[in-house]
Design a protein around this motif. Sequence first.
Motif, PDB file in Angstrom:
ATOM      1  N   THR A 204      63.473  35.360  51.050  1.00  0.00           N
ATOM      2  CA  THR A 204      64.835  35.420  50.520  1.00  0.00           C
ATOM      3  C   THR A 204      65.847  35.869  51.578  1.00  0.00           C
ATOM      4  O   THR A 204      67.046  35.769  51.357  1.00  0.00           O
ATOM      5  CB  THR A 204      64.917  36.386  49.324  1.00  0.00           C
ATOM      6  OG1 THR A 204      64.421  37.676  49.716  1.00  0.00           O
ATOM      7  CG2 THR A 204      64.094  35.862  48.159  1.00  0.00           C
TER       8      THR A 204
ATOM      9  N   GLU B 193      59.740  36.238  43.923  1.00  0.00           N
ATOM     10  CA  GLU B 193      60.475  36.615  45.141  1.00  0.00           C
ATOM     11  C   GLU B 193      60.661  38.137  45.258  1.00  0.00           C
ATOM     12  O   GLU B 193      61.722  38.617  45.631  1.00  0.00           O
ATOM     13  CB  GLU B 193      61.841  35.928  45.169  1.00  0.00           C
ATOM     14  CG  GLU B 193      61.758  34.421  45.088  1.00  0.00           C
ATOM     15  CD  GLU B 193      63.117  33.745  45.053  1.00  0.00           C
ATOM     16  OE1 GLU B 193      63.213  32.580  45.442  1.00  0.00           O
ATOM     17  OE2 GLU B 193      64.100  34.404  44.610  1.00  0.00           O
TER      18      GLU B 193
ATOM     19  N   THR C  87      66.476  33.514  40.335  1.00  0.00           N
ATOM     20  CA  THR C  87      65.850  33.681  41.647  1.00  0.00           C
ATOM     21  C   THR C  87      66.454  32.652  42.595  1.00  0.00           C
ATOM     22  O   THR C  87      67.093  31.683  42.168  1.00  0.00           O
ATOM     23  CB  THR C  87      64.330  33.499  41.587  1.00  0.00           C
ATOM     24  OG1 THR C  87      64.027  32.204  41.039  1.00  0.00           O
ATOM     25  CG2 THR C  87      63.683  34.578  40.728  1.00  0.00           C
TER      26      THR C  87
END
Length: 652
Positions: free
Chosen positions: A316, A388, A477
Motif C-alpha cells: 500500500t 492489506e 481497501t
Amino acid sequence: MKSTIIIFLVFLISLTAQSQLVINELDSDSDSIDDLEFVEIKSNTPNFNLDGYVIVFFNGSNSGGNKSYLTFDLSGYTTDINGLLLMGSSQVSPVPQYIIYPNLIQNGADAVAIYQAAFTDFPEGTLATQTNLIDALVYDTSDPDDTTLMSLLGETVQINEDENNNKDFESIQLNNDGVTYTVTTPTPRQLNDGMGIILNGLSISTTATQYEEGDTFDITFTTENAVAQDQSFGFTLNNAGFDAADFTGNTTLTILNGNNSVTTSIQLIDDAIDEGDEIAVIQLTNLPTDFIALNDQIELRIVDNDYVISSWGTPTNPTYGTVANTKPGGYYAAIDGLSNTNLTNALQGIIAEEGVVRAQTYADVIDILKEADQNPENSNEVWLVYLEIPRPKLDFQTTSNNVGTWNREHTYPRSRAGYFSIDDDDFADGKDIFWNTTADSLRHGNSDAHALRAVDGPENSSRNNQHYGQYTGPQNTQGSFKGDVARSVLYMAIRYNGLEIVNGFPENGAGELGDLATLLDWHRNDPPDDYEMNRNNVVYEWQKNRNPFIDYPELVEYIWGNEVGSTWENPLSVDDVNENAISVYPNPSSGSIFVTGIKSQFSLSVYNITGQKLNTLDAISSEEIQLNLPSGIYLIQLKTGQQQYTKKLIIQ
C-alpha cells in the motif's frame, strides 16, 4: 486340582481388573469450536495404574463405517485420589491429566471404548470389536441409533447428549448403578454424584496476556480455599525458544498457612536481539496431591521490540528499484527471439525444468510465507493479501477458529485447479528436502508458493473459490493485491499443464480460472513493486524457479495481451547498478533532469517500470534534459562507450 484353582484365580483377577474401569463422563459437543470436549475414565480404586489400557474412539457415520479414528495409549497414567482420569484439551477446567488437542472427539452417532490392549492393536480404521473390551459408550447428538455399532460393542442403548436440547453445555454421565446415564451439567474431575474427596482448586492469573521485552509483570496463584499448612509448588515459563535466558524471577513458590494466594514478579530481559515474538507458557510443576489445577499452560505473548524494518515499502506504500533481482545470469536466455507457442513452451521449460525446480510440502509453505510475505515495516509480522494489513507471524491458524488468524490462500483455488494435499504435505521438512517435479506435476500446484499468500482467515473463506472479477477484494481497501494475484495465477497457467486463464467465469471448466480481461487490467494497473520482487527472490531460494511476470511484466502482453504473435526480445536488465559517481537530479523531478558524472556524450533511454522503452536521446553531462513524461516511476538507462548504467527516476 491345584491347576484348576490357579486357573480360577486368574479368571477372578481378570474379572476384577475389567470391572475396575468405566467411561464415567463424556462431553462430545462442548461449544462452537469444541475446545471444551472431554472424556473421563473412572476406576473402582484410587490411583489405579492404567498401563496396558487404551481408549479408542469409533466413527459411526456411513463414511466412518463403525471403525476407529482415534486411539490413545493410557500407559504411564494413573487415576487420581477419586479414581478419575480426565482427557481433554488444556482449555478444560479443571485441567485434564491427559491433554489432547481440542476438537478431536466426534459428535455421533459414535462410540468411545476402553480396551485392555496395546496401542498397535487399534490402527486407524479398525472395526469396533468386543475383544479385550472393558467398557464402551455409544452416543449421539440427536442422531438415529447406530444399531450396528451397538451390536459390535455389545451395547443395547445409545445415549443422546442433546436430549435436553442443550448439548453445548451438558455431558453424558454414568450413574452410580453403573448401567444408566444422566445428561446434565458437566462435572470434569469430580465424581458424578458430588461425593468423594474435594481437591483445592488452584488458578493462575496475570493482568494481561501480552508483554514486551523489558516489561515486569506479576503472576498470581490463588486457591479456592485457604491452606491448612504451608504448600509449595513450582512453575515454568519455557516454551520453544523462550527459556531461562529470557526472564528473571522466582519460579518456586509457597502459599503460607492460612492464606490462599501467592504472587511472583517476572522481569523480561530486553536483549537487543531480534528473536521474533515468542510465546511463554506458564505450566505448573510439583503440585501438592490435594491441589487440582483449575487452569494451566497459560500462554503469554512476548513481543520482541528489536524487529527489523526493511528498506522497501508495503504494497500500500510501494517502492520500486530498491530490491535487486536475484535471477541468475542467462536465466531467461531460452525465450529470447521467440513468439506464440514457442515462447510459452520455452518459458515453461525454464520455470518447470525437471531436475532443477523443486516442490516443497504444504506445511513448508507456512515457513516460506513467513519470509516471503513478511511485513517490510516489522519482521515479526506477515502482510495479509486482500485486507492489506499486517498480522503477527505467531497468529497462524491452528484450529477450526480462523478469526484473528492468518492462513494460506491459493490464488488459483484448489477446487478449480484439481490439486490436493497428501499425508506427507503435513510435515515441514525444510528447504533441502523436496520432490522432483515437472510441468505435468499438477498436484504440486497445491504447495507452489508463487501462488500462495498469507491471508486473513475469514477473508480466505469469503473469497472461497470465486474467480477474480467476481471477487474484487474487501471494501475500503486500495486493491494493492490485484497485480500480485494476477501475476501469480498467470504464472500457474504456464507452470502447470492442465491450467488455463480464460475470459468470463466458467463454473464447470476443470482447470479454468477467470476472468482474463480483469486480470490483464489488474496486471497493467498495478505493476510489480519491491515487495513483490522480494517475495519472488525468496520463493526462488526454496523452489529454484521464478515468476517471470514479476521479472519481465511485459511478457504478459506477448502471451495474453496486445503483443500476441510478436517476437519477444529480452529487454534491458533492470538489475541495480549503483555508480556513485553518476547522478540524475532532481529526483523526484517535475519533468526536466540533469545528469552529472559522465565526461563524454552519452545516450539516454527511458523505460517505464514494466521495461517498455519510451524514448531515446543523446545528451551531454550537466545540460538540462526535457523528458515530457507523465507522473510515475521510470528507469533511465545511460550509455557511454561500452558502459551502461541504470537509474530510477520519479516524475511528480
